[in-house]
Write a protein that holds these residues in place. Structure first.
Motif, short mmCIF file in Angstrom:
data_model
loop_
_atom_site.label_atom_id
_atom_site.label_comp_id
_atom_site.label_asym_id
_atom_site.label_seq_id
_atom_site.Cartn_x
_atom_site.Cartn_y
_atom_site.Cartn_z
N LYS A 112 5.16 13.25 4.00
CA LYS A 112 6.15 12.84 2.98
C LYS A 112 7.40 12.23 3.59
O LYS A 112 8.43 12.12 2.91
N ASP A 113 7.33 11.79 4.83
CA ASP A 113 8.44 11.08 5.47
C ASP A 113 8.45 9.65 4.92
O ASP A 113 7.51 8.87 5.14
N VAL A 114 9.53 9.27 4.23
CA VAL A 114 9.57 7.98 3.55
C VAL A 114 9.58 6.80 4.51
O VAL A 114 9.28 5.66 4.10
N ARG A 115 9.88 7.02 5.76
CA ARG A 115 9.83 5.92 6.73
C ARG A 115 8.41 5.35 6.81
O ARG A 115 8.22 4.14 6.91
N TYR A 116 7.43 6.24 6.76
CA TYR A 116 6.03 5.82 6.82
C TYR A 116 5.65 5.05 5.56
O TYR A 116 4.93 4.04 5.63
N LEU A 117 6.10 5.50 4.42
CA LEU A 117 5.79 4.83 3.17
C LEU A 117 6.38 3.42 3.16
O LEU A 117 5.71 2.45 2.77
N ALA A 120 -1.08 6.49 -1.77
CA ALA A 120 0.30 6.88 -1.44
C ALA A 120 1.27 6.62 -2.59
O ALA A 120 2.27 7.35 -2.73
N TYR A 125 2.43 9.26 5.79
CA TYR A 125 3.27 9.57 4.63
C TYR A 125 2.60 10.60 3.73
O TYR A 125 3.25 11.55 3.27
#
Length: 377
Positions: free
Chosen positions: A130-135, A190, A126
């Protein structure tokens, strides 16, 4: 003939003096060709990318991602970031993508520190993409560590720790102080939410008070009174990761820094002449082990780079360790003499008799951490 012989002797003497001076150098930026962090890190990272999910060296594939793979994956990602290697980053992203789909069962259930540490990988992804799936995934795993006890692995004492403000995954093994601090430090990086790092710092104090000895080192567990190399390596790396991010106004920071510096001073005394450390740190007759050496080297590099350690004292030790450690890499970029996975046991001989593995991810990961640390400003 005499003149020629004297010339050869003089040249050899100068070479030995030069090598000796190189070993004593505090320089953590300039390394000989073939020994640079860029070269070594790329070799090890590329090898990891080409390696399928592993199960502690067993021939059968793992049911879930194991913590040695998590630690290596995290190291490869941080190395890709420091070297601005977009191609490597994309390969590491590609490795993760099936976990959002057909292979989602490989994501560990976060009911134990060895499984919860997996969250550090999606959180690093993330931070870089900045891919919100990872967050969402990583934050959920980090949050679970502080939620109420649940799952098959819950023990009666888990509720006691939880009720006192600690994670219910507390078990007072020194390994935990990387597993817990890595994911919680990542969650703080993060999200910017101090609750993650503050809780991790408080947890670290519990482990310091319970396990650190007057010489600065750590028993594997309260009833395993041995200074096992990799166990202490997890603690050294965990304190380093925590101190990199814990805010200066955190009231526990000075205590953690003092413990870290005490450990580094002790490790300096026990470092072998060639730069390595032993399977049992205080037993010079035990074999030299690469995973703990890599972790201690990472901790010292991080300390020198951040000004926590005196560069003239610890710089040469870290440099010597790195230059010797990488000689254990073979032509396949596998490092040898890695202690196999080790449970806690009140038996000195048990630690001496552990198998020495080649290419085990317990040893590959610290190489990537070291390469990253050497490249950080």
């Amino acid at each position: 003939m005499k003149i020629k012989h004297l010339t050869q002797l003089l040249a050899a003497s100068l070479l030995m003096l030069s090598a000796g001076a190189l070993a004593q150098s505090a320089d953590l930026k300039n390394f000989p060709k073939g020994a640079t962090p860029e070269e070594i890190g790329k070799r090890v990272a590329d090898h990891f990318v080409a390696t399928p999910h592993t199960n502690f060296g067993r021939p059968v594939p793992p049911k879930v991602i194991t913590y040695p793979e998590t630690c290596t994956w995290y190291g490869a990602l941080t190395f890709a970031k420091e070297t601005k290697n977009d191609a490597l980053r994309q390969e590491l992203v590609k490795r993760f993508e099936p976990l959002f789909g057909s292979r989602d069962t490989l994501i560990p259930v976060p009911d134990h520190v060895d499984y919860t540490v997996f969250g550090s990988v999606p959180l690093e992804l993330y931070l870089q993409t900045k891919d919100v799936r990872y967050l969402t995934l990583g934050k959920g795993i980090a949050d679970k560590q502080w939620g109420p006890p649940e799952g098959k692995r819950v023990k009666p004492e888990s509720h006691t720790f939880y009720n006192k403000g600690y994670t219910w995954q507390t078990r007072l093994w020194i390994d935990d102080m990387f597993m817990i601090t890595a994911v919680q430090s990542q969650a703080y990086r993060a999200t910017g939410n101090r609750a993650y790092i503050d809780k991790a710092a408080n947890e670290m104090i519990l482990y310091l008070d319970s396990l650190q000895k007057p010489n600065g080192l750590f028993y594997h567990a309260p009833d395993a009174p041995f200074f096992w190399g990799r166990g202490n390596g997890w603690m050294a790396a965990g304190m380093s990761e925590l101190l990199r991010s814990v805010p200066k106004d955190n009231p526990n920071r000075p205590r953690i820094m003092k413990a870290y510096q005490a450990m580094m001073a002790s490790l300096l005394k026990y470092q072998a002449e060639d730069g390595m450390w032993h399977q049992l740190i205080d037993d010079p007759k035990s074999w030299k082990e690469t995973s703990c050496t890599g972790m201690f080297t990472f901790a010292m590099i991080t300390g020198v780079k951040n000004g926590w350690l005196d560069a003239k004292t610890y710089g040469p030790a870290a440099r010597k360790a790195w230059l010797t450690l990488i000689t254990y890499l073979d032509e396949n970029s596998d490092i040898r003499d890695v202690c196999e996975g080790t449970n806690m046991k009140n038996d000195h001989q048990y630690y001496l008799d552990r198998k020495r593995l080649t290419g085990d991810l317990h040893g590959q990961a610290p190489l990537l951490w070291c390469a990253t640390a050497l490249l950080r400003k």
